[in-house]
Scaffold this motif. Structure first.
Motif, PDB file in Angstrom:
ATOM      1  N   ALA A 154       5.622   5.437 -10.203  1.00 52.23           N
ATOM      2  CA  ALA A 154       4.554   5.496 -11.469  1.00 52.23           C
ATOM      3  C   ALA A 154       3.487   4.902 -11.190  1.00 52.23           C
ATOM      4  N   VAL A 155       3.736   3.627 -10.496  1.00 51.68           N
ATOM      5  CA  VAL A 155       2.553   2.931 -10.338  1.00 51.68           C
ATOM      6  C   VAL A 155       1.696   3.073  -8.544  1.00 51.68           C
ATOM      7  N   TYR A 156       2.883   3.115  -8.295  1.00 49.73           N
ATOM      8  CA  TYR A 156       2.399   2.438  -6.662  1.00 49.73           C
ATOM      9  C   TYR A 156       1.229   2.871  -6.120  1.00 49.73           C
ATOM     10  N   SER A 157       1.524   4.378  -6.028  1.00 51.93           N
ATOM     11  CA  SER A 157       0.199   4.814  -5.020  1.00 51.93           C
ATOM     12  C   SER A 157      -0.644   4.266  -5.407  1.00 51.93           C
ATOM     13  N   LEU A 158      -1.106   4.331  -6.722  1.00 54.84           N
ATOM     14  CA  LEU A 158      -1.633   3.988  -7.428  1.00 54.84           C
ATOM     15  C   LEU A 158      -2.824   2.069  -7.134  1.00 54.84           C
ATOM     16  N   VAL A 159      -1.772   1.703  -6.879  1.00 53.35           N
ATOM     17  CA  VAL A 159      -2.110   0.352  -6.777  1.00 53.35           C
ATOM     18  C   VAL A 159      -2.264   0.092  -5.144  1.00 53.35           C
ATOM     19  N   ILE A 160      -1.733   0.730  -4.264  1.00 51.79           N
ATOM     20  CA  ILE A 160      -2.031   1.449  -3.068  1.00 51.79           C
ATOM     21  C   ILE A 160      -3.525   1.459  -2.881  1.00 51.79           C
ATOM     22  N   LEU A 161      -3.983   2.548  -3.738  1.00 53.71           N
ATOM     23  CA  LEU A 161      -5.257   3.196  -3.918  1.00 53.71           C
ATOM     24  C   LEU A 161      -6.431   1.913  -4.218  1.00 53.71           C
ATOM     25  N   GLU A 162      -5.767   1.490  -4.851  1.00 48.17           N
ATOM     26  CA  GLU A 162      -7.144   0.282  -5.362  1.00 48.17           C
ATOM     27  C   GLU A 162      -7.281  -0.356  -4.462  1.00 48.17           C
ATOM     28  N   ILE A 163      -6.073  -0.974  -3.580  1.00 44.53           N
ATOM     29  CA  ILE A 163      -6.464  -1.686  -2.227  1.00 44.53           C
ATOM     30  C   ILE A 163      -7.131  -1.612  -1.499  1.00 44.53           C
ATOM     31  N   PHE A 164      -7.056   0.587  -1.328  1.00 38.64           N
ATOM     32  CA  PHE A 164      -7.516   0.833   0.461  1.00 38.64           C
ATOM     33  C   PHE A 164      -9.095   1.847   0.145  1.00 38.64           C
ATOM     34  N   ARG A 165      -8.813   2.572  -1.730  1.00 40.77           N
ATOM     35  CA  ARG A 165     -10.327   3.242  -2.191  1.00 40.77           C
ATOM     36  C   ARG A 165     -10.010   4.660  -1.658  1.00 40.77           C
ATOM     37  N   SER A 166      -9.365   4.896  -0.779  1.00 35.04           N
ATOM     38  CA  SER A 166      -8.922   6.185  -0.303  1.00 35.04           C
ATOM     39  C   SER A 166      -7.509   6.951  -0.217  1.00 35.04           C
ATOM     40  N   SER A 167      -7.900   7.824  -0.794  1.00 32.68           N
ATOM     41  CA  SER A 167      -6.128   8.405  -1.044  1.00 32.68           C
ATOM     42  C   SER A 167      -5.159   8.555   0.827  1.00 32.68           C
ATOM     43  N   ALA A 168      -6.600   9.571   1.519  1.00 26.89           N
ATOM     44  CA  ALA A 168      -5.931   8.921   2.884  1.00 26.89           C
ATOM     45  C   ALA A 168      -5.518   8.222   3.437  1.00 26.89           C
ATOM     46  N   THR A 169      -6.146   7.036   3.337  1.00 23.15           N
ATOM     47  CA  THR A 169      -5.788   5.560   3.716  1.00 23.15           C
ATOM     48  C   THR A 169      -4.806   5.592   3.235  1.00 23.15           C
ATOM     49  N   VAL A 170      -4.232   5.397   1.681  1.00 29.06           N
ATOM     50  CA  VAL A 170      -2.952   5.641   1.749  1.00 29.06           C
ATOM     51  C   VAL A 170      -1.991   6.314   2.165  1.00 29.06           C
ATOM     52  N   GLY A 171      -2.184   7.262   2.210  1.00 31.40           N
ATOM     53  CA  GLY A 171      -1.302   8.174   3.185  1.00 31.40           C
ATOM     54  C   GLY A 171      -0.851   7.629   5.032  1.00 31.40           C
ATOM     55  N   VAL A 172      -1.648   6.882   5.213  1.00 33.75           N
ATOM     56  CA  VAL A 172      -1.358   5.930   6.410  1.00 33.75           C
ATOM     57  C   VAL A 172      -0.749   4.505   6.191  1.00 33.75           C
ATOM     58  N   TYR A 173      -1.173   4.053   5.571  1.00 35.48           N
ATOM     59  CA  TYR A 173      -0.489   2.686   5.470  1.00 35.48           C
ATOM     60  C   TYR A 173       1.230   3.072   5.118  1.00 35.48           C
ATOM     61  N   VAL A 174       1.539   3.815   3.894  1.00 32.49           N
ATOM     62  CA  VAL A 174       2.777   4.376   3.285  1.00 32.49           C
ATOM     63  C   VAL A 174       3.996   4.633   4.800  1.00 32.49           C
ATOM     64  N   ALA A 175       2.821   5.537   5.874  1.00 35.56           N
ATOM     65  CA  ALA A 175       3.705   6.453   6.750  1.00 35.56           C
ATOM     66  C   ALA A 175       4.082   4.502   8.034  1.00 35.56           C
TER      67      ALA A 175
END
Length: 394
Positions: A34-55
């Motif tokens: 529920a909060v994971y992608s939001l925490v990663i978004l706080e770190i990288f500030r970009s939804s596209a970068t969130v995708g790369v990190y998760v990959a």
């Protein structure tokens, strides 16, 4: 690899006992997701970068899955399970504090090892103790409890996030995994420890490659792999991008919590019913209906906004519920029980691999079209391709 033998186990333990652990994993993972992608978004500030990190993170988990067979050859499944449950509890507790991003990422990768092995071990334990119950019934019970836990998770996660910050929600997951460790200890399952021999890296890699080739040569396993891949691809896209799209559409975290909670209801209502329906009508019908309806709703989500979009996010959970108890039965029903531990690591990579491709493709689509909601075109394509694979004759 022969079927695993157990020295002793509590008289009360059956396949249902391990299926009931889904209550803990569903609750803990539901809070985390529920909060994971939001925490990663706080770190990288970009939804596209969130995708790369998760990959990249998922590629790591994919490798862990490949090596799982070697882990199980050298250590008993019981000992591994004890260890990874404690690892999850400790690391999630540490992730809940305001630590540096790099420390969070190190802990994230550590939990990736443990979560991957937990996701593999519970179904294997269920199979080992299934006796005359059958994996269809055990899968139905397992996913029922996962969803019972998950139905409360978003509300708990949002409440904690609103009061203490997004990361604080991870502490609740830590407590739940610690409780799961205690319940497993109550089962009193004992296996003989395996003799640890020196590891030859070259020999291990060759063994892994040979094992993967043998798996795909088995009748029906390529289809089972692709179908499982399709299911987890849809799940990966949903988990990663639904929270981001909801927030980007101007809704609050409370609305996000309600959408995630309502989305669990179809799973709760259909879990036990799907176990009976699969035994009566077979697996393929429900998989085709699930993938097909998800594809249609995904196509609608690419153009919808506001309340109608939220309704789609809830409605397509019915599609997921049709597939949840069925998606891995093509493996368990299509392979000898004595071969399941040997090949399950290879098969289980079909759950990890989508987490690599989904965010990479998602990031590419977001970059090209400049909108996060464009990712639903990918789930549309995945649903259609999965229906084609299921519809084609063997």
């Amino acid at each position: 690899m022969a079927k695993d033998k157990y020295i002793s186990v509590s008289n009360r333990v059956s396949g249902f006992s391990f299926a009931n652990l889904g209550l803990f994993t569903g609750f803990a993972d539901g809070i985390y997701n529920a909060v994971y992608s939001l925490v990663i978004l706080e770190i990288f500030r970009s939804s596209a970068t969130v995708g790369v990190y998760v990959a990249i993170y998922s590629a790591f988990c994919f490798i862990v899955g490949l090596f799982a067979n070697e882990i199980f050859r050298r250590f008993s499944k019981v000992r591994v399970f004890y260890f990874v449950l404690i690892m999850l509890a400790v690391c999630y507790a540490m992730m809940s504090f305001s630590i540096l991003p790099r420390t969070f990422i190190i802990l994230d990768y550590t939990t990736g090892i443990a979560a991957t092995l937990v996701g593999m071990l519970i179904p294997l334990f269920m199979s080992d103790f299934s006796k005359n119950i059958g994996m269809a019934r055990l899968n139905a019970r397992y996913h029922l409890w996962i969803n019972v836990g998950a139905v409360f998770a978003p509300t708990v996660a949002v409440a904690i996030a609103n009061h203490f910050g997004n990361r604080a929600a991870f502490f609740a997951s830590a407590v739940i995994y610690l409780a799961a460790w205690g319940v497993f200890k109550y089962f009193k399952v004992v296996q003989q420890d395996k003799k640890i021999s020196p590891v030859n890296p070259n020999k291990t890699v060759r063994a892994l490659w040979k094992n993967a080739i043998q798996f795909f040569r088995l009748h029906g396993m390529a289809r089972a792999y692709f179908v499982n891949f399709g299911y987890y691809f849809l799940r990966a896209m949903r988990v990663l991008y639904v929270p981001i799209v909801i927030i980007e559409n101007g809704f609050s975290k409370d609305v996000l919590g309600w959408v995630l909670t309502l989305g669990i209801i179809p799973y709760l209502l259909l879990s036990e019913a799907m176990g009976r329906a699969v035994r009566k009508y077979g697996k393929r019908l429900w998989l085709i209906l699930g993938f097909g309806s998800f594809a249609v709703l995904s196509a609608m989500a690419t153009v919808m906004t506001g309340i109608p979009l939220l309704m789609i996010f809830v409605a397509w959970q019915i599609s997921g519920a049709l597939m949840e108890s069925v998606h891995d039965l093509l493996f368990f029903d299509g392979i000898k029980k004595t071969q399941q531990t040997k090949y399950y690591g290879v098969f289980r990579t079909s759950a990890n691999l989508p987490n690599i491709f989904a965010p990479i493709f998602g990031a590419a689509v977001i970059t090209v079209f400049g909108a996060t909601h464009a990712v639903w075109a990918l789930t549309t394509i995945c649903g259609v391709l999965s229906v084609i694979v299921l519809a084609v004759k063997k």
